[in-house]
Design a protein around this motif. Structure first.
Motif, PDB file in Angstrom:
ATOM      1  N   THR A 208       0.787  -1.232   0.000  1.00 22.57           N
ATOM      2  CA  THR A 208       0.000   0.000   0.000  1.00 22.57           C
ATOM      3  C   THR A 208       0.823   1.289   0.000  1.00 22.57           C
ATOM      4  O   THR A 208       0.506   2.222  -0.761  1.00 22.57           O
ATOM      5  CB  THR A 208      -0.998  -0.011   1.166  1.00 22.57           C
ATOM      6  OG1 THR A 208      -1.945  -1.084   0.958  1.00 22.57           O
ATOM      7  CG2 THR A 208      -1.755   1.301   1.270  1.00 22.57           C
ATOM      8  N   PRO A 209       1.878   1.425   0.816  1.00 25.34           N
ATOM      9  CA  PRO A 209       2.605   2.710   0.811  1.00 25.34           C
ATOM     10  C   PRO A 209       3.180   3.077  -0.557  1.00 25.34           C
ATOM     11  O   PRO A 209       3.030   4.222  -1.002  1.00 25.34           O
ATOM     12  CB  PRO A 209       3.716   2.475   1.841  1.00 25.34           C
ATOM     13  CG  PRO A 209       3.171   1.430   2.763  1.00 25.34           C
ATOM     14  CD  PRO A 209       2.375   0.519   1.875  1.00 25.34           C
ATOM     15  N   GLU A 227       3.071   5.451 -12.884  1.00 21.58           N
ATOM     16  CA  GLU A 227       4.281   4.940 -13.524  1.00 21.58           C
ATOM     17  C   GLU A 227       4.454   3.452 -13.256  1.00 21.58           C
ATOM     18  O   GLU A 227       4.929   2.695 -14.108  1.00 21.58           O
ATOM     19  CB  GLU A 227       5.500   5.715 -13.015  1.00 21.58           C
ATOM     20  CG  GLU A 227       6.800   5.352 -13.709  1.00 21.58           C
ATOM     21  CD  GLU A 227       7.977   6.153 -13.197  1.00 21.58           C
ATOM     22  OE1 GLU A 227       9.124   5.830 -13.541  1.00 21.58           O
ATOM     23  OE2 GLU A 227       7.749   7.121 -12.434  1.00 21.58           O
ATOM     24  N   VAL A 228       4.068   3.031 -12.051  1.00 23.63           N
ATOM     25  CA  VAL A 228       4.068   1.610 -11.683  1.00 23.63           C
ATOM     26  C   VAL A 228       2.728   1.313 -11.025  1.00 23.63           C
ATOM     27  O   VAL A 228       2.254   2.083 -10.189  1.00 23.63           O
ATOM     28  CB  VAL A 228       5.227   1.261 -10.725  1.00 23.63           C
ATOM     29  CG1 VAL A 228       5.190  -0.221 -10.346  1.00 23.63           C
ATOM     30  CG2 VAL A 228       6.581   1.608 -11.345  1.00 23.63           C
ATOM     31  N   PHE A 229       2.123   0.191 -11.420  1.00 20.72           N
ATOM     32  CA  PHE A 229       0.816  -0.225 -10.914  1.00 20.72           C
ATOM     33  C   PHE A 229       1.029  -1.358  -9.911  1.00 20.72           C
ATOM     34  O   PHE A 229       1.985  -2.142 -10.030  1.00 20.72           O
ATOM     35  CB  PHE A 229      -0.023  -0.707 -12.095  1.00 20.72           C
ATOM     36  CG  PHE A 229      -1.476  -0.937 -11.824  1.00 20.72           C
ATOM     37  CD1 PHE A 229      -2.264   0.053 -11.277  1.00 20.72           C
ATOM     38  CD2 PHE A 229      -2.077  -2.142 -12.161  1.00 20.72           C
ATOM     39  CE1 PHE A 229      -3.627  -0.151 -11.062  1.00 20.72           C
ATOM     40  CE2 PHE A 229      -3.424  -2.361 -11.948  1.00 20.72           C
ATOM     41  CZ  PHE A 229      -4.205  -1.360 -11.397  1.00 20.72           C
ATOM     42  N   PHE A 230       0.149  -1.446  -8.912  1.00 23.50           N
ATOM     43  CA  PHE A 230       0.256  -2.486  -7.893  1.00 23.50           C
ATOM     44  C   PHE A 230      -1.074  -3.242  -7.831  1.00 23.50           C
ATOM     45  O   PHE A 230      -2.134  -2.632  -7.749  1.00 23.50           O
ATOM     46  CB  PHE A 230       0.581  -1.875  -6.528  1.00 23.50           C
ATOM     47  CG  PHE A 230       1.956  -1.247  -6.466  1.00 23.50           C
ATOM     48  CD1 PHE A 230       3.013  -1.935  -5.900  1.00 23.50           C
ATOM     49  CD2 PHE A 230       2.179   0.020  -7.000  1.00 23.50           C
ATOM     50  CE1 PHE A 230       4.278  -1.361  -5.859  1.00 23.50           C
ATOM     51  CE2 PHE A 230       3.437   0.594  -6.964  1.00 23.50           C
ATOM     52  CZ  PHE A 230       4.496  -0.101  -6.398  1.00 23.50           C
ATOM     53  N   ALA A 231      -0.986  -4.566  -7.854  1.00 22.85           N
ATOM     54  CA  ALA A 231      -2.200  -5.382  -7.888  1.00 22.85           C
ATOM     55  C   ALA A 231      -2.021  -6.621  -7.025  1.00 22.85           C
ATOM     56  O   ALA A 231      -0.892  -7.046  -6.737  1.00 22.85           O
ATOM     57  CB  ALA A 231      -2.530  -5.783  -9.328  1.00 22.85           C
ATOM     58  N   ILE A 232      -3.137  -7.198  -6.633  1.00 20.97           N
ATOM     59  CA  ILE A 232      -3.107  -8.414  -5.837  1.00 20.97           C
ATOM     60  C   ILE A 232      -4.201  -9.359  -6.314  1.00 20.97           C
ATOM     61  O   ILE A 232      -5.296  -8.922  -6.681  1.00 20.97           O
ATOM     62  CB  ILE A 232      -3.286  -8.092  -4.331  1.00 20.97           C
ATOM     63  CG1 ILE A 232      -3.112  -9.355  -3.478  1.00 20.97           C
ATOM     64  CG2 ILE A 232      -4.637  -7.441  -4.058  1.00 20.97           C
ATOM     65  CD1 ILE A 232      -3.037  -9.059  -1.972  1.00 20.97           C
ATOM     66  N   GLU A 334       6.494 -14.989   2.313  1.00 22.47           N
ATOM     67  CA  GLU A 334       5.907 -13.806   2.941  1.00 22.47           C
ATOM     68  C   GLU A 334       6.227 -12.538   2.156  1.00 22.47           C
ATOM     69  O   GLU A 334       7.373 -12.311   1.761  1.00 22.47           O
ATOM     70  CB  GLU A 334       6.419 -13.671   4.367  1.00 22.47           C
ATOM     71  CG  GLU A 334       5.818 -12.494   5.116  1.00 22.47           C
ATOM     72  CD  GLU A 334       6.410 -12.320   6.499  1.00 22.47           C
ATOM     73  OE1 GLU A 334       5.875 -11.501   7.276  1.00 22.47           O
ATOM     74  OE2 GLU A 334       7.419 -12.996   6.804  1.00 22.47           O
ATOM     75  N   ILE A 335       5.213 -11.732   1.937  1.00 21.31           N
ATOM     76  CA  ILE A 335       5.383 -10.468   1.223  1.00 21.31           C
ATOM     77  C   ILE A 335       5.389  -9.340   2.250  1.00 21.31           C
ATOM     78  O   ILE A 335       4.417  -9.131   2.977  1.00 21.31           O
ATOM     79  CB  ILE A 335       4.265 -10.256   0.197  1.00 21.31           C
ATOM     80  CG1 ILE A 335       4.339 -11.348  -0.895  1.00 21.31           C
ATOM     81  CG2 ILE A 335       4.361  -8.879  -0.449  1.00 21.31           C
ATOM     82  CD1 ILE A 335       3.200 -11.301  -1.891  1.00 21.31           C
ATOM     83  N   THR A 336       6.501  -8.631   2.306  1.00 22.38           N
ATOM     84  CA  THR A 336       6.659  -7.523   3.240  1.00 22.38           C
ATOM     85  C   THR A 336       6.960  -6.243   2.468  1.00 22.38           C
ATOM     86  O   THR A 336       7.241  -6.275   1.269  1.00 22.38           O
ATOM     87  CB  THR A 336       7.812  -7.802   4.218  1.00 22.38           C
ATOM     88  OG1 THR A 336       9.043  -7.838   3.473  1.00 22.38           O
ATOM     89  CG2 THR A 336       7.616  -9.133   4.945  1.00 22.38           C
ATOM     90  N   ALA A 337       6.931  -5.118   3.179  1.00 21.29           N
ATOM     91  CA  ALA A 337       7.271  -3.850   2.531  1.00 21.29           C
ATOM     92  C   ALA A 337       8.688  -3.900   1.969  1.00 21.29           C
ATOM     93  O   ALA A 337       8.965  -3.354   0.895  1.00 21.29           O
ATOM     94  CB  ALA A 337       7.143  -2.710   3.544  1.00 21.29           C
TER      95      ALA A 337
END
Length: 358
Positions: A208-209, A227-232, A334-337
């Protein structure tokens, strides 16, 4: 302009709508300003542009001849009357009909405002502003004129009560809704369909950040896409299954179909399995089709695995469709920041190995 900034990519439309150059050099204008140049109608007659003051705007592009438009507007009318109007949504119908009669006939079915059919220049400018290529389409515009989403139809249908009104996009896009901006910009995607719920939540929080940073930068610069997209991918969907196939990832067991499926001996021409999204050649002997008339088929493997429960650790990937149709593998687990930031930094520095989408 003089500094090299792109004013508009729709110069042809801009000049055709303004051949005298009154608005030269044709900087894009917000929807509210464009609508103020046309004639707005209510069911009782013309209204002034003040009717839009302080309102979140839904610009509805549709046509009398379009059955999906009329089906959607019928539903929308009920939702509008029973809550969305009171929440501050004002809808303006912009007709794609070919004549005044069709426009008037369709507008009789709608309880909101409309752009007068004679205001064709304004209609063309709105179509250009929002890059409308098909109807029905509902664009949600904020009070300040900024576009909240061009996927208003999907937002309203999934939230007819307006719980999330005005439907500002979540920083991390849910692939259950489709590919989003993935085809336009590099996308970091968390493949979590079969992960534990806690792992899905942690992945979304971790992304999210950075997602907010890129989203806010795009809005500040007036860009349609960050410029960069984030998806789940939190649940299995057509988009996530297709992504797995394109990146060579193991396919997950699909959910069971609510109706009985029966084998069919052959199919004319190729068809697509609704589980793994694989195209199956015509004549494939072990397809399974819905007995209740749904346009739904499973290949034999998906039919056998449908409904099986399995837990798979999350996986970060980076899809770069616009640049050669490639992708980059990220870490498993595990996905972390920190893992998200590292993947993005390695991509921007060119340290990742490019692979071709299959």
């Amino acid at each position: 302009d003089e500094s090299g900034t792109v004013i508009t990519t729709e110069g042809r439309t801009a000049i055709c709508c303004d051949p005298k150059g009154d608005d030269f050099p044709w900087w894009p204008k917000p929807a509210q300003e464009l609508l103020a140049r046309g004639v707005l109608l209510s069911r009782e007659g013309p209204v002034g542009p003040g009717a839009l003051d302080g309102k979140v705007l839904g610009v509805f592009f549709g046509a009398h001849w379009c059955m999906p438009c009329r089906s959607f507007s019928s539903q929308l009318a009920g939702w509008y009357a029973h809550g969305l109007r009171d929440k501050g949504l004002e809808i303006v119908f912009v007709s794609s009909d070919a004549d005044q009669v069709s426009f008037a006939e369709y507008y009789k079915e709608q309880p909101w405002l409309a752009l007068d059919f004679a205001s064709r220049n304004v209609k063309d400018q709105l179509t250009s502003l929002f890059c409308i290529s098909e109807v029905p389409c509902l664009v949600i515009v904020d009070k300040d004129g900024s576009v909240i989403t061009k996927e208003g139809r999907e937002e309203v249908c999934s939230d007819p009560g307006g719980v999330a009104f005005p439907w500002h996009p979540r920083p991390v896009y849910d692939l259950a809704r489709g590919p989003g901006s993935m085809q336009q910009v590099p996308t970091i995607v968390a493949m979590c369909e079969a992960a534990e719920d806690a792992a899905k939540t942690a992945a979304e929080v971790a992304m999210t950040p950075l997602a907010c940073k890129y989203r806010d930068a795009a809005k500040a610069s007036g860009e349609d896409h960050p410029e960069v997209f984030f998806a789940i991918a939190k649940v299995q969907s057509a988009a996530s299954s297709r992504l797995r196939r394109l990146m060579g990832m193991p396919q997950l067991a699909p959910p069971p179909h609510p109706h009985l499926l029966e084998p069919h001996a052959a199919c004319e021409g190729p068809w697509v399995c609704d589980g793994c999204q694989r195209e199956v050649e015509g004549g494939y002997l072990r397809g399974f089709r819905c007995t209740q008339g749904c346009d739904f088929d499973y290949c034999e493997e998906c039919h056998c695995r449908a409904g099986s429960r399995e837990t798979v650790a999350p996986r970060l990937m980076l899809v770069d469709s616009p640049n050669g149709g490639g992708f980059y593998e990220g870490p498993k687990g595990e996905i972390t920041a920190e893992t998200v930031q590292r993947l993005l930094a390695d991509f921007l520095a060119g340290r990742l190995e490019w692979q071709q989408l299959r």
